[in-house]
Design a protein around this motif. Structure first.
Motif, PDB file in Angstrom:
ATOM      1  N   ILE A  71       0.826  -1.214   0.000  1.00 38.57           N
ATOM      2  CA  ILE A  71       0.000   0.000   0.000  1.00 38.57           C
ATOM      3  C   ILE A  71       0.856   1.257   0.000  1.00 38.57           C
ATOM      4  O   ILE A  71       0.393   2.329  -0.392  1.00 38.57           O
ATOM      5  N   THR A  72       2.122   1.146   0.427  1.00 34.71           N
ATOM      6  CA  THR A  72       2.959   2.347   0.466  1.00 34.71           C
ATOM      7  C   THR A  72       3.640   2.611  -0.878  1.00 34.71           C
ATOM      8  O   THR A  72       4.330   3.607  -1.023  1.00 34.71           O
ATOM      9  N   PRO A  77      -2.202   2.411  -4.740  1.00 37.00           N
ATOM     10  CA  PRO A  77      -3.331   3.314  -4.527  1.00 37.00           C
ATOM     11  C   PRO A  77      -3.952   3.802  -5.844  1.00 37.00           C
ATOM     12  O   PRO A  77      -5.168   3.987  -5.929  1.00 37.00           O
ATOM     13  N   GLU A  78      -3.134   3.979  -6.873  1.00 34.28           N
ATOM     14  CA  GLU A  78      -3.664   4.403  -8.169  1.00 34.28           C
ATOM     15  C   GLU A  78      -4.502   3.278  -8.794  1.00 34.28           C
ATOM     16  O   GLU A  78      -5.565   3.523  -9.370  1.00 34.28           O
ATOM     17  N   ALA A  80      -6.055   1.152  -7.022  1.00 32.35           N
ATOM     18  CA  ALA A  80      -7.256   1.112  -6.177  1.00 32.35           C
ATOM     19  C   ALA A  80      -8.290   2.127  -6.665  1.00 32.35           C
ATOM     20  O   ALA A  80      -9.491   1.849  -6.689  1.00 32.35           O
ATOM     21  N   ARG A  81      -7.805   3.302  -7.081  1.00 32.31           N
ATOM     22  CA  ARG A  81      -8.758   4.314  -7.548  1.00 32.31           C
ATOM     23  C   ARG A  81      -9.480   3.845  -8.804  1.00 32.31           C
ATOM     24  O   ARG A  81     -10.670   4.073  -8.981  1.00 32.31           O
ATOM     25  N   VAL A  95     -13.499  -3.012  -0.630  1.00 36.00           N
ATOM     26  CA  VAL A  95     -12.642  -2.958   0.548  1.00 36.00           C
ATOM     27  C   VAL A  95     -11.283  -3.528   0.179  1.00 36.00           C
ATOM     28  O   VAL A  95     -11.161  -4.411  -0.659  1.00 36.00           O
ATOM     29  N   LEU A  96     -10.277  -2.977   0.786  1.00 39.20           N
ATOM     30  CA  LEU A  96      -8.908  -3.193   0.363  1.00 39.20           C
ATOM     31  C   LEU A  96      -8.120  -3.866   1.478  1.00 39.20           C
ATOM     32  O   LEU A  96      -8.355  -3.601   2.649  1.00 39.20           O
ATOM     33  N   ASN A  98      -3.933  -5.143   2.428  1.00 39.14           N
ATOM     34  CA  ASN A  98      -2.525  -4.964   2.066  1.00 39.14           C
ATOM     35  C   ASN A  98      -1.727  -6.150   2.580  1.00 39.14           C
ATOM     36  O   ASN A  98      -1.746  -6.440   3.770  1.00 39.14           O
ATOM     37  N   ASP A 100       1.705  -6.671   2.059  1.00 42.88           N
ATOM     38  CA  ASP A 100       3.148  -6.461   2.248  1.00 42.88           C
ATOM     39  C   ASP A 100       3.982  -7.558   1.598  1.00 42.88           C
ATOM     40  O   ASP A 100       5.046  -7.914   2.125  1.00 42.88           O
ATOM     41  N   LYS A 105       0.101 -13.298   5.219  1.00 43.96           N
ATOM     42  CA  LYS A 105      -0.910 -12.242   5.306  1.00 43.96           C
ATOM     43  C   LYS A 105      -1.893 -12.354   4.153  1.00 43.96           C
ATOM     44  O   LYS A 105      -3.090 -12.152   4.316  1.00 43.96           O
ATOM     45  N   TYR A 109      -6.029 -12.801   4.214  1.00 41.07           N
ATOM     46  CA  TYR A 109      -7.010 -11.914   3.600  1.00 41.07           C
ATOM     47  C   TYR A 109      -7.879 -12.652   2.588  1.00 41.07           C
ATOM     48  O   TYR A 109      -9.048 -12.315   2.404  1.00 41.07           O
ATOM     49  N   ARG A 222      11.235  -2.007  -3.445  1.00 43.68           N
ATOM     50  CA  ARG A 222      11.162  -0.880  -2.517  1.00 43.68           C
ATOM     51  C   ARG A 222      12.421  -0.029  -2.654  1.00 43.68           C
ATOM     52  O   ARG A 222      13.391  -0.444  -3.275  1.00 43.68           O
ATOM     53  N   ILE A 223      12.376   1.160  -2.059  1.00 48.71           N
ATOM     54  CA  ILE A 223      13.477   2.114  -2.245  1.00 48.71           C
ATOM     55  C   ILE A 223      14.815   1.512  -1.815  1.00 48.71           C
ATOM     56  O   ILE A 223      15.788   1.514  -2.578  1.00 48.71           O
TER      57      ILE A 223
ATOM     58  N   PRO B  77      -1.613   5.658   3.749  1.00 45.75           N
ATOM     59  CA  PRO B  77      -1.003   4.322   3.728  1.00 45.75           C
ATOM     60  C   PRO B  77      -0.072   4.078   4.921  1.00 45.75           C
ATOM     61  O   PRO B  77       0.003   2.965   5.437  1.00 45.75           O
ATOM     62  N   GLU B  84      -2.468  -1.838  10.790  1.00 41.79           N
ATOM     63  CA  GLU B  84      -2.311  -3.257  10.468  1.00 41.79           C
ATOM     64  C   GLU B  84      -1.381  -3.957  11.454  1.00 41.79           C
ATOM     65  O   GLU B  84      -1.685  -5.045  11.939  1.00 41.79           O
ATOM     66  N   LEU B  96      -9.642  -2.081   4.364  1.00 42.68           N
ATOM     67  CA  LEU B  96      -9.513  -0.651   4.227  1.00 42.68           C
ATOM     68  C   LEU B  96     -10.508  -0.140   3.201  1.00 42.68           C
ATOM     69  O   LEU B  96     -10.793  -0.829   2.217  1.00 42.68           O
TER      70      LEU B  96
END
Lengths: 330, 330
Positions: A71-72, A77-78, A80-81, A95-96, A98, A100, A105, A109, A222-223, B77, B84, B96
């Motif tokens: 989600i981060t 999120p885009e 999701a929209r 409903v959403l 995440n 990870d 996990k 879900y 990730r970064i 997020p 979470e 969410l």
């Protein structure tokens, strides 16, 4: 309770049994007012649809699940929209959840979606091979994967042509004179990472350049993972880096910074996804851009189609990703 | 079905009725294995807990709802990750929903949470006055607001001290010599926007500076709204801008750029929230920083406490926000 029939519901709602059936099967084309009367009658009488229909919502609000892997990462999120807009237009809520990128996990879900009897699930699976959607399939809850495919499960998918996009980006770098192109790949458990790596290799082959496994390093999308993988590759003096994900592209830029290297003067750089650049605050960069919002929208549409016609054969929608060339002068 | 008692469930699960009750009331301290046996027996016998307990989950997985107002703002997020982590540690899953600051969407998701009988909801309300949580309260589903408060509903909240933080930021700008400080505020329907505006006014008053309503412009907590509001204020030749939200801060930077103004040479700038700056790619800026992850974590903890002790008086947790001074040399 067990004696309540679809005919009783129809009578209480003042509609035909066929209309009750259409509502229970989440078919479109039932006026809202009728739908609400049917749902109210179902609730009031405590009618239990049969097992085939059990996965479908019998409440006023029909709910789709969207299970994403990070989600981060602004990519999701885009997505999701897009899912939300298409779902809302059809009268569904979303409903959403995440995961990870964590299989445990994710499984949890998937179980929640099954327990909640969601009308359907859009899923960006954490693993193409290990993600197990059996808990949904056994209950007849349809699944559409988005961004990534599931291997071994015949379900609908909506993805971009990652292979073609990575091939094009690689050929672009070759075209600007690069010969030692480092590739920062993602977690190979995902089809996106596997397809992008395959595209990089195809691009090299098409340009007549050898594939050197040393010039490939994998990060975690990730970064920090992108930074570490880039730092490793920079020790091998590549003349370009092709980074196959948005957050890892940010990591690569910081790695260049750390090494005192400037793009495009000292090394060429091509990244992935443009959300982070949409703020207008970052330096221009050539990027593989995906139709992210559209991916979400098409995934929701595919799921709604699947809810209406469960028996149709699975369908893979593949959208194009394009290379957006934005280069500062050398 | 109506004749199934808690004693029947206890017998089928091979536990005491008190253990069944603890599981149904989502109390901690029941071993997973026992919990699963109770949940299986409840499902198998079709036991319906009484209305007091009806809002609590009787399925294998207990679900909390998290209703946020803008999924594309990285602030939320990060809140979600905090929620979470705390929820998962207590054996709960989190789903969410995104309202896009839209009251109708928000109401719909509150209804979904009620229909799904979620164990509780963490909510960042779209409006302090108009958001209506009646549909949850009437079913005994606890609500904790996060980031923002609800006026007129006695529910728990977890927020930061927005007033103190905005006051401090304003006094900081005064301390660097600024006298005409433009304020880019948020949607006044939210308590965050109202509190930050109040803090700006308090800071001015404490510094003996007049409050000029012309120097206040409100945006929508998004990039474009911040850009438009900043552009408007820049026409009034302020010597500083204080922007009260992260995305609007990005909008303000682009507005300065558009106007050919450089921070800090031509105008001082203080922004809000540091997520976007954590990439390491943006120029340094003095920012009000919030403990975002902690906000989410504390909100989930407050909700879990509330589920266990529904009768305790409502509690407002207020975390500090701090001013992080990062100024390039003038």
């Amino acid at each position: 309770m067990q004696n309540v029939t679809i005919g009783d519901v129809a009578k209480a709602a003042g509609v035909s049994p066929a209309t009750v059936s259409r509502v229970l099967n989440a078919n479109q084309g039932v006026a809202d007012e009728l739908r609400q009367r049917v749902v109210a009658a179902v609730d009031q009488l405590g009618y239990q649809p049969n097992s085939q229909a059990r996965s479908l919502r019998t409440r006023a609000t029909s709910v789709l699940g969207l299970i994403i892997s990070d989600i981060t990462n602004p990519f999701f999120p885009e997505i999701a929209r897009g899912v939300e807009d298409a779902a809302h237009a059809a009268g569904f809520s979303v409903v959403l959840a995440n995961t990870d990128e964590d299989l445990a996990k994710e499984q949890r879900y998937l179980e929640v979606a099954a327990a909640e009897r969601m009308a359907g699930v859009v899923l960006a699976p954490a693993s193409s091979a290990e993600t197990d959607i059996g808990v949904l399939r056994s209950r007849g809850i349809p699944v559409v994967t988005v961004d990534r495919r599931l291997l071994g499960h015949p379900v609908d998918s909506v993805t971009v042509d990652n292979l073609a996009a990575a091939r094009e980006a690689t050929l672009y770098l070759v075209g600007t004179g690069c010969r030692r192109i480092g590739f920062v790949g993602g977690p190979l458990a995902t089809t996106t990472a596997a397809d992008r790596l395959a595209g990089y290799r195809e691009g090299l082959a098409e340009a007549g350049l050898p594939f050197d496994p040393d010039l490939v390093a994998h990060g975690d999308y990730r970064i920090d993972g992108g930074r570490t993988a880039s730092k490793h590759l920079l020790q091998l003096s590549p003349d370009a880096l092709f980074v196959s994900n948005n957050l890892m592209t940010i990591g690569a830029i910081t790695a260049l910074d750390d090494a005192g290297l400037r793009h495009p003067h000292d090394i060429a750089l091509v990244g992935f996804d443009d959300q982070t650049w949409q703020t207008g605050l970052l330096p221009p960069l050539t990027l593989v851009t995906q139709p992210t919002y559209e991916l979400g929208k098409r995934a929701a549409t595919a799921l709604l189609d699947r809810i209406r016609t469960p028996e149709a054969p699975p369908n893979d929608v593949v959208l194009p990703a394009t290379l957006a060339v934005h280069e500062p002068r050398r």
